[in-house]
Design a protein around this motif. Structure first.
Motif, PDB file in Angstrom:
ATOM      1  N   LYS A 212      -8.136  -9.819  -0.707  1.00  0.00           N
ATOM      2  CA  LYS A 212      -7.269 -10.585  -1.616  1.00  0.00           C
ATOM      3  C   LYS A 212      -8.033 -11.189  -2.789  1.00  0.00           C
ATOM      4  CE  LYS A 212      -7.473 -15.105   0.658  1.00  0.00           C
ATOM      5  NZ  LYS A 212      -6.712 -16.177   1.323  1.00  0.00           N
ATOM      6  N   ASP A 213      -9.330 -11.465  -2.616  1.00  0.00           N
ATOM      7  CA  ASP A 213     -10.075 -12.128  -3.679  1.00  0.00           C
ATOM      8  C   ASP A 213     -10.462 -11.195  -4.810  1.00  0.00           C
ATOM      9  OD1 ASP A 213      -9.941 -14.566  -2.398  1.00  0.00           O
ATOM     10  OD2 ASP A 213     -11.799 -14.241  -1.286  1.00  0.00           O
ATOM     11  N   TYR A 214     -10.415  -9.865  -4.570  1.00  0.00           N
ATOM     12  CA  TYR A 214     -10.853  -8.964  -5.632  1.00  0.00           C
ATOM     13  C   TYR A 214      -9.828  -7.912  -6.039  1.00  0.00           C
ATOM     14  CZ  TYR A 214     -11.949  -5.394  -2.041  1.00  0.00           C
ATOM     15  OH  TYR A 214     -11.890  -4.486  -1.028  1.00  0.00           O
ATOM     16  N   CYS A 215      -8.741  -7.731  -5.272  1.00  0.00           N
ATOM     17  CA  CYS A 215      -7.839  -6.621  -5.580  1.00  0.00           C
ATOM     18  C   CYS A 215      -6.871  -6.950  -6.709  1.00  0.00           C
ATOM     19  CB  CYS A 215      -7.075  -6.176  -4.340  1.00  0.00           C
ATOM     20  SG  CYS A 215      -5.821  -7.332  -3.784  1.00  0.00           S
ATOM     21  N   GLY A 216      -6.799  -8.220  -7.113  1.00  0.00           N
ATOM     22  CA  GLY A 216      -5.942  -8.573  -8.242  1.00  0.00           C
ATOM     23  C   GLY A 216      -4.466  -8.612  -7.904  1.00  0.00           C
ATOM     24  N   ILE A 217      -4.128  -8.696  -6.616  1.00  0.00           N
ATOM     25  CA  ILE A 217      -2.724  -8.708  -6.189  1.00  0.00           C
ATOM     26  C   ILE A 217      -2.492  -9.949  -5.332  1.00  0.00           C
ATOM     27  CG2 ILE A 217      -0.954  -7.444  -4.902  1.00  0.00           C
ATOM     28  CD1 ILE A 217      -2.529  -4.895  -5.491  1.00  0.00           C
ATOM     29  N   GLU A 218      -1.370 -10.627  -5.575  1.00  0.00           N
ATOM     30  CA  GLU A 218      -1.067 -11.834  -4.815  1.00  0.00           C
ATOM     31  C   GLU A 218      -0.927 -11.497  -3.329  1.00  0.00           C
ATOM     32  OE1 GLU A 218       2.401 -13.676  -6.428  1.00  0.00           O
ATOM     33  OE2 GLU A 218       1.699 -13.455  -8.492  1.00  0.00           O
ATOM     34  N   GLU A 219      -1.301 -12.460  -2.506  1.00  0.00           N
ATOM     35  CA  GLU A 219      -1.369 -12.197  -1.075  1.00  0.00           C
ATOM     36  C   GLU A 219      -0.019 -11.794  -0.491  1.00  0.00           C
ATOM     37  OE1 GLU A 219      -3.408 -14.119   2.927  1.00  0.00           O
ATOM     38  OE2 GLU A 219      -3.191 -15.317   1.122  1.00  0.00           O
ATOM     39  N   ASP A 220       1.069 -12.417  -0.939  1.00  0.00           N
ATOM     40  CA  ASP A 220       2.368 -12.053  -0.371  1.00  0.00           C
ATOM     41  C   ASP A 220       2.766 -10.628  -0.750  1.00  0.00           C
ATOM     42  OD1 ASP A 220       2.748 -12.774  -3.051  1.00  0.00           O
ATOM     43  OD2 ASP A 220       4.841 -13.307  -2.705  1.00  0.00           O
ATOM     44  N   LEU A 221       2.294 -10.155  -1.910  1.00  0.00           N
ATOM     45  CA  LEU A 221       2.572  -8.782  -2.303  1.00  0.00           C
ATOM     46  C   LEU A 221       1.729  -7.795  -1.494  1.00  0.00           C
ATOM     47  CD1 LEU A 221       2.948  -8.972  -6.194  1.00  0.00           C
ATOM     48  CD2 LEU A 221       4.709  -9.086  -4.427  1.00  0.00           C
ATOM     49  N   ILE A 222       0.520  -8.215  -1.113  1.00  0.00           N
ATOM     50  CA  ILE A 222      -0.291  -7.368  -0.230  1.00  0.00           C
ATOM     51  C   ILE A 222       0.473  -7.118   1.066  1.00  0.00           C
ATOM     52  CG2 ILE A 222      -2.398  -7.228   1.151  1.00  0.00           C
ATOM     53  CD1 ILE A 222      -3.793  -8.885  -0.983  1.00  0.00           C
ATOM     54  N   TRP A 223       1.052  -8.170   1.621  1.00  0.00           N
ATOM     55  CA  TRP A 223       1.819  -8.026   2.857  1.00  0.00           C
ATOM     56  C   TRP A 223       3.010  -7.105   2.640  1.00  0.00           C
ATOM     57  CZ3 TRP A 223       0.607  -9.516   7.671  1.00  0.00           C
ATOM     58  CH2 TRP A 223      -0.392 -10.481   7.828  1.00  0.00           C
ATOM     59  N   GLY A 224       3.753  -7.330   1.566  1.00  0.00           N
ATOM     60  CA  GLY A 224       4.967  -6.559   1.327  1.00  0.00           C
ATOM     61  C   GLY A 224       4.707  -5.090   1.085  1.00  0.00           C
ATOM     62  N   CYS A 225       3.708  -4.778   0.251  1.00  0.00           N
ATOM     63  CA  CYS A 225       3.408  -3.379  -0.074  1.00  0.00           C
ATOM     64  C   CYS A 225       2.779  -2.656   1.102  1.00  0.00           C
ATOM     65  CB  CYS A 225       2.470  -3.307  -1.280  1.00  0.00           C
ATOM     66  SG  CYS A 225       3.160  -4.017  -2.780  1.00  0.00           S
ATOM     67  N   SER A 226       1.862  -3.310   1.798  1.00  0.00           N
ATOM     68  CA  SER A 226       1.163  -2.655   2.893  1.00  0.00           C
ATOM     69  C   SER A 226       2.086  -2.390   4.074  1.00  0.00           C
ATOM     70  CB  SER A 226      -0.019  -3.507   3.345  1.00  0.00           C
ATOM     71  OG  SER A 226      -0.925  -3.726   2.284  1.00  0.00           O
ATOM     72  N   ALA A 227       3.090  -3.257   4.252  1.00  0.00           N
ATOM     73  CA  ALA A 227       3.999  -3.083   5.383  1.00  0.00           C
ATOM     74  C   ALA A 227       4.817  -1.806   5.280  1.00  0.00           C
ATOM     75  CB  ALA A 227       4.931  -4.288   5.497  1.00  0.00           C
ATOM     76  N   ILE A 228       4.897  -1.233   4.077  1.00  0.00           N
ATOM     77  CA  ILE A 228       5.616   0.030   3.898  1.00  0.00           C
ATOM     78  C   ILE A 228       4.864   1.161   4.580  1.00  0.00           C
ATOM     79  CG2 ILE A 228       6.365   1.688   2.122  1.00  0.00           C
ATOM     80  CD1 ILE A 228       6.710  -0.793   0.277  1.00  0.00           C
ATOM     81  N   ASN A 229       3.554   1.013   4.732  1.00  0.00           N
ATOM     82  CA  ASN A 229       2.720   2.029   5.372  1.00  0.00           C
ATOM     83  C   ASN A 229       2.882   1.923   6.894  1.00  0.00           C
ATOM     84  OD1 ASN A 229       0.162   2.985   6.721  1.00  0.00           O
ATOM     85  ND2 ASN A 229      -0.273   3.635   4.632  1.00  0.00           N
ATOM     86  N   LEU A 230       3.333   3.013   7.529  1.00  0.00           N
ATOM     87  CA  LEU A 230       3.602   2.971   8.967  1.00  0.00           C
ATOM     88  C   LEU A 230       2.345   2.746   9.785  1.00  0.00           C
ATOM     89  CD1 LEU A 230       6.257   5.821   9.323  1.00  0.00           C
ATOM     90  CD2 LEU A 230       6.634   3.342   9.193  1.00  0.00           C
ATOM     91  N   ILE A 231       1.205   3.245   9.299  1.00  0.00           N
ATOM     92  CA  ILE A 231      -0.053   3.004  10.010  1.00  0.00           C
ATOM     93  C   ILE A 231      -0.331   1.511  10.074  1.00  0.00           C
ATOM     94  CG2 ILE A 231      -2.550   3.331   9.909  1.00  0.00           C
ATOM     95  CD1 ILE A 231      -2.032   6.056   8.621  1.00  0.00           C
ATOM     96  N   TYR A 232      -0.221   0.857   8.944  1.00  0.00           N
ATOM     97  CA  TYR A 232      -0.472  -0.582   8.846  1.00  0.00           C
ATOM     98  C   TYR A 232       0.544  -1.367   9.665  1.00  0.00           C
ATOM     99  CZ  TYR A 232      -0.803  -5.169   6.458  1.00  0.00           C
ATOM    100  OH  TYR A 232      -0.936  -6.504   6.150  1.00  0.00           O
ATOM    101  N   GLN A 233       1.775  -0.916   9.628  1.00  0.00           N
ATOM    102  CA  GLN A 233       2.855  -1.693  10.229  1.00  0.00           C
ATOM    103  C   GLN A 233       2.935  -1.555  11.743  1.00  0.00           C
ATOM    104  OE1 GLN A 233       6.923  -0.299   9.518  1.00  0.00           O
ATOM    105  NE2 GLN A 233       7.524  -2.390   9.002  1.00  0.00           N
TER     106      GLN A 233
END
Length: 355
Positions: free
Chosen positions: A266-287
């Motif tokens: 989260k400190d270097y990817c330039g994306i807000e933490e709540d968006l990291i959760w939202g976007c990554s959850a779309i990935n079935l592996i992650y979810q």
């Protein structure tokens, strides 16, 4: 008087044959040959900081002992973006890169001789969006309207595929070449009717808080892949097959340690933490990975078909100077390894340690 005679029958066992020394006794089996650990193979891995799921896997391999467990070592470099990763592969400062499907084709269609070894699943959506109060509900209602997107990008390729799927002539739509915030500004100002965007902006624009900006009327997914130099594959095939196991372990670690992995990026990817959760959850592996054999890392028909479509688009747009057969970058032996199951009785998730 009745006399009962009780007889005892004694089974006589044959004696062990005498040994060559003349001694009797059981013959001992020779000891099993010692298990020889494979030699550790060095890898050069690059992944993009601004690439959700791609950087999840990069950090999981970098900060745990997963590679060491599989007799691998690596110089792992987090580069700014996917273009830098692609350049590192072409320049041979990396021999393995984590990339999106679009960037995989750009690398292979220019100067990189490689093979795809793993599918990492969805990197998020590409979506055709309108403002929440727009009367437009379906893609075919955009005939004669203006749609903003970035030309010669994954957005452009996706929109052309959608139009083809819906039997809509691209000549019936006015495409406007815009980037970044300008697309949303022109949409709000009424200068265009729809935009094509990718996650994490899709997730941001669709969120109801504090106010939902857009609605998605058509979407598809981008996919992530692990791209390996063909030279490395031919030189160290067993190491690459062990890397498949490492990627499965990384997938399980990521899914069961989401807060920690998200905190790493989260400190270097330039994306807000709540968006990291939202976007990554779309990935079935992650979810939903809960066991070592849950992640499907082999290339599905959908992901292969998407690579073929991107290959055709980039060649037609002269983004690559050579077209190639996608099947030639997919090695059956690697995909068979990706489909094999690890014996869950012999795998302990606790064996993965954070360095």
């Amino acid at each position: 008087a009745l006399v009962v005679v009780i007889g005892v029958i004694i089974a006589i066992q044959p004696k062990d044959p005498p040994s060559q020394s003349g001694q009797t006794g059981p013959i001992e089996s020779p000891p099993p040959p010692p298990i020889v650990a494979p030699a550790v193979v060095d890898l050069k891995i690059a992944f993009p900081q601004k690439g959700l799921i791609l950087n999840h896997f990069g950090e999981a391999l970098s900060k745990t002992n997963i590679l060491e467990k599989n007799y691998l070592s690596a110089i792992i470099t987090a580069l700014d973006n996917e273009t830098d990763v692609r350049t590192a592969l072409i320049n041979k400062t990396a021999d393995i890169g984590f990339l999106s499907d679009f960037q995989v084709i750009l690398a292979l269609g220019v100067d990189f001789n490689g093979v795809v070894i793993s599918n990492l699943g969805s990197l998020g959506r590409i979506a055709l969006m309108v403002l929440t109060d727009s009367p437009i509900e379906k893609i075919n209602e955009l005939k004669g309207e203006k749609i903003a997107l970035t030309f010669n990008s994954v957005e452009h390729q996706a929109l052309l595929e959608w139009l083809k799927r819906e039997a809509i002539d691209v000549a019936d739509i006015q495409l406007v070449n815009l980037e970044g915030q300008q697309k949303l500004d022109d949409l709000k100002n009424g200068q265009i009717s729809a935009i094509v965007e990718t996650d994490p902006l899709v997730e941001s624009y669709l969120r109801p808080r504090p106010q939902q900006i857009c609605r998605a009327i058509y979407d598809s997914h981008r996919y992530g892949f692990v791209l390996c130099s063909k030279e490395l594959w031919l030189r160290e095939p067993k190491a690459i097959l062990r890397l498949i196991t490492g990627l499965k372990e990384a997938a399980l670690f990521i899914s069961t340690n989401k807060p920690q992995v998200n905190n790493w990026i989260k400190d270097y990817c330039g994306i807000e933490e709540d968006l990291i959760w939202g976007c990554s959850a779309i990935n079935l592996i992650y979810q939903s990975t809960r066991k070592i054999n849950d992640p499907r890392l082999f290339l599905s028909d959908v992901s292969i078909g998407n690579l073929k479509n991107i290959n055709a688009f980039t060649f037609a747009q002269k983004l690559i100077y050579k077209s190639f057969i996608v099947g030639n970058i997919i090695i059956p032996e690697i995909q068979e390894e990706a489909q094999k199951e690890i014996d869950p009785q012999k795998y302990d998730p606790k064996s993965v340690k954070i360095k």
